[in-house]
Scaffold this active site. Structure first.
Site, PDB file in Angstrom:
ATOM      1  N   GLU A 112       0.836  -1.196   0.000  1.00  0.00           N
ATOM      2  CA  GLU A 112       0.000   0.000   0.000  1.00  0.00           C
ATOM      3  C   GLU A 112       0.872   1.247   0.000  1.00  0.00           C
ATOM      4  OE1 GLU A 112      -4.257  -1.304   1.804  1.00  0.00           O
ATOM      5  OE2 GLU A 112      -2.834  -0.499   3.265  1.00  0.00           O
ATOM      6  N   CYS A 126       3.725   8.504   0.910  1.00  0.00           N
ATOM      7  CA  CYS A 126       4.196   7.534   1.894  1.00  0.00           C
ATOM      8  C   CYS A 126       4.382   6.198   1.186  1.00  0.00           C
ATOM      9  CB  CYS A 126       3.180   7.426   3.024  1.00  0.00           C
ATOM     10  SG  CYS A 126       3.630   6.266   4.319  1.00  0.00           S
ATOM     11  N   CYS A 137       5.008  -4.146  16.226  1.00  0.00           N
ATOM     12  CA  CYS A 137       4.668  -3.039  17.126  1.00  0.00           C
ATOM     13  C   CYS A 137       3.176  -3.143  17.443  1.00  0.00           C
ATOM     14  CB  CYS A 137       4.993  -1.702  16.474  1.00  0.00           C
ATOM     15  SG  CYS A 137       6.760  -1.492  16.136  1.00  0.00           S
ATOM     16  N   CYS A 140       0.365  -0.891  15.758  1.00  0.00           N
ATOM     17  CA  CYS A 140       0.431  -0.733  14.300  1.00  0.00           C
ATOM     18  C   CYS A 140      -0.267  -1.893  13.596  1.00  0.00           C
ATOM     19  CB  CYS A 140       1.894  -0.659  13.858  1.00  0.00           C
ATOM     20  SG  CYS A 140       2.115  -0.460  12.083  1.00  0.00           S
ATOM     21  N   GLY A 188       6.516  -1.914   6.478  1.00  0.00           N
ATOM     22  CA  GLY A 188       7.850  -2.467   6.600  1.00  0.00           C
ATOM     23  C   GLY A 188       8.837  -1.594   7.361  1.00  0.00           C
ATOM     24  N   GLU A 189       9.977  -2.179   7.689  1.00  0.00           N
ATOM     25  CA  GLU A 189      11.094  -1.500   8.339  1.00  0.00           C
ATOM     26  C   GLU A 189      12.175  -1.233   7.287  1.00  0.00           C
ATOM     27  OE1 GLU A 189      13.856   0.253   9.873  1.00  0.00           O
ATOM     28  OE2 GLU A 189      12.320  -0.109  11.393  1.00  0.00           O
ATOM     29  N   CYS A 362      -1.632   6.927   9.559  1.00  0.00           N
ATOM     30  CA  CYS A 362      -0.430   6.339  10.142  1.00  0.00           C
ATOM     31  C   CYS A 362      -0.778   5.126  10.996  1.00  0.00           C
ATOM     32  CB  CYS A 362       0.269   7.398  10.995  1.00  0.00           C
ATOM     33  SG  CYS A 362       1.798   6.842  11.740  1.00  0.00           S
TER      34      CYS A 362
END
Length: 386
Positions: A112, A126, A137, A140, A188-189, A362
């Site tokens: 996304e 974003c 987390c 999230c 993702g990180e 977010c």
């Protein structure tokens, strides 16, 4: 409140067995011309530079539009490659103008991407760096989706191309741009995929193409300490930290990665970020969770934690998602928290929730991709090729 829904039906879908050149790095584009189009190595850089500008500055989708490329080469390119973008499976438009794209990158692999208009005097895109996430987390929604895989540099850059197509923002111009900032705050990180993130930033920031400056590109991490300085050295991007707590006990609960890289190690790495100063401040993201991390004592602890670090703090009202265990802090409490931080000399804007009605805010991103066994993935790829 109503939601504008538009199911996007692209006219050109990826052609199996025929790779797209859109979003490739300069080096990858040069290699593709040599290996896939038979371009002589001594001419490959010049040809790659020509194609680069057509693809990333003008946004063309047809090789015949490349008027300074010979007809013979255009024919060869058309036989071996496409300029197609990934498929937009779903395009949602919020009542506040936020746009969310569900993008299919491969069979069973979706991410996304969110465009947020009118962020101050700019618009932010974003982007995602992974499909799913490993960090879990607890506040999230993305963290509830298992990691499918890292995205390639081309797939990351293609998210920008897809959004610019939808916004009719070709050719690149420095006037009246809608996408002025890129934030790696999607799925993702990013620091677990730093090689591809770094290459994608090279593509996005290139002045002959999409041309979004590195100071307008922000990479957010939950705190992968060993990669923080490397991120700055390789990309020159702005740094954001997904913080959310001021002590290890609470952060261990909210951001489990903290158990591996506790706050002291994280803050030490942040202080070593290349170029750190008043002109290049770190953004700390702090989601406001009712009764969890929103006390005035927490606000004062935050000020102490950030002492000496050029920083601004984004206070993020919690955005709810199905079955979440948290609630958003009361608005009066958020404002009181912000006042404490402001009085200490830190900018602490309260981020206005955008795109909540389409789950684009977010912490709300989550595609329906599932992690597949290698055998299942191969079957899907074989089916697509057939």
């Amino acid at each position: 409140m109503t939601t504008a829904l538009d199911l996007y039906d692209p006219s050109a879908k990826p052609v199996p067995g025929k790779p797209s050149l859109a979003g490739l790095t300069r080096d990858a584009l040069k290699t593709a011309l040599i290996e896939g189009a038979g371009v002589e190595e001594r001419k490959a850089k010049m040809r790659a530079d020509q194609l680069w500008r057509w693809i990333h500055h003008f946004g063309v989708t047809d090789f015949d539009a490349m008027t300074n490329v010979s007809k013979d080469l255009r024919a060869v390119l058309d036989q071996n490659f496409t300029l197609n973008r990934p498929e937009i499976v779903e395009r949602l438009v919020s009542v506040d103008g936020t746009r969310k794209y569900l993008i299919r990158l491969a069979p069973g692999v979706e991410c996304e991407t969110v465009f947020i208009p009118d962020v101050g005097r700019s618009g932010a895109l974003c982007v995602s760096s992974q499909v799913g996430c490993t960090l879990n987390c607890t506040f999230c929604h993305t963290g509830t989706q298992p990691l499918v895989r890292n995205l390639t540099a081309q797939e990351i850059a293609a998210q920008v191309i897809v959004a610019r197509d939808d916004l009719a923002e070709w050719p690149t111009s420095n006037e009246n741009r809608q996408i002025t900032n890129i934030v790696f705050m999607g799925m993702g990180e990013p620091l677990y995929n730093l090689d591809h993130v770094s290459d994608a930033i090279d593509t996005i920031s290139d002045g002959d193409g999409i041309s979004i400056g590195r100071r307008r590109i922000t990479v957010s991490t939950s705190g992968v300490v060993p990669k923080i300085v490397e991120l700055g050295e390789r990309t020159g991007a702005m740094l954001a930290i997904s913080l959310h707590a001021t002590n290890d006990d609470l952060r261990n609960e909210l951001v489990p990665l903290n158990k591996k890289y506790p706050l002291k190690e994280l803050m030490d790495a942040i202080r070593q970020y290349p170029g750190l100063g008043n002109a290049k401040r770190v953004t700390f993201e702090y989601v406001m969770l009712k009764g969890v991390n929103d006390s005035l004592a927490e606000a004062k602890a935050l000020v102490r934690l950030l002492k000496g670090v050029p920083a601004k703090i984004n206070l993020i009202p919690f955005n709810p998602w199905p079955n979440s265990p948290y609630e958003c802090s009361d608005w009066d409490r958020i404002e009181a928290f912000a006042e404490v931080v402001n009085r200490a000399g830190y900018a602490s804007p309260i981020r206005t929730p955008r795109g909540r009605d389409i789950f684009a805010a977010c912490g709300q991103l989550r595609s329906e991709s599932k992690k597949l066994r290698a055998s299942e993935r191969k079957k899907l790829q074989d089916a697509a090729s057939a």
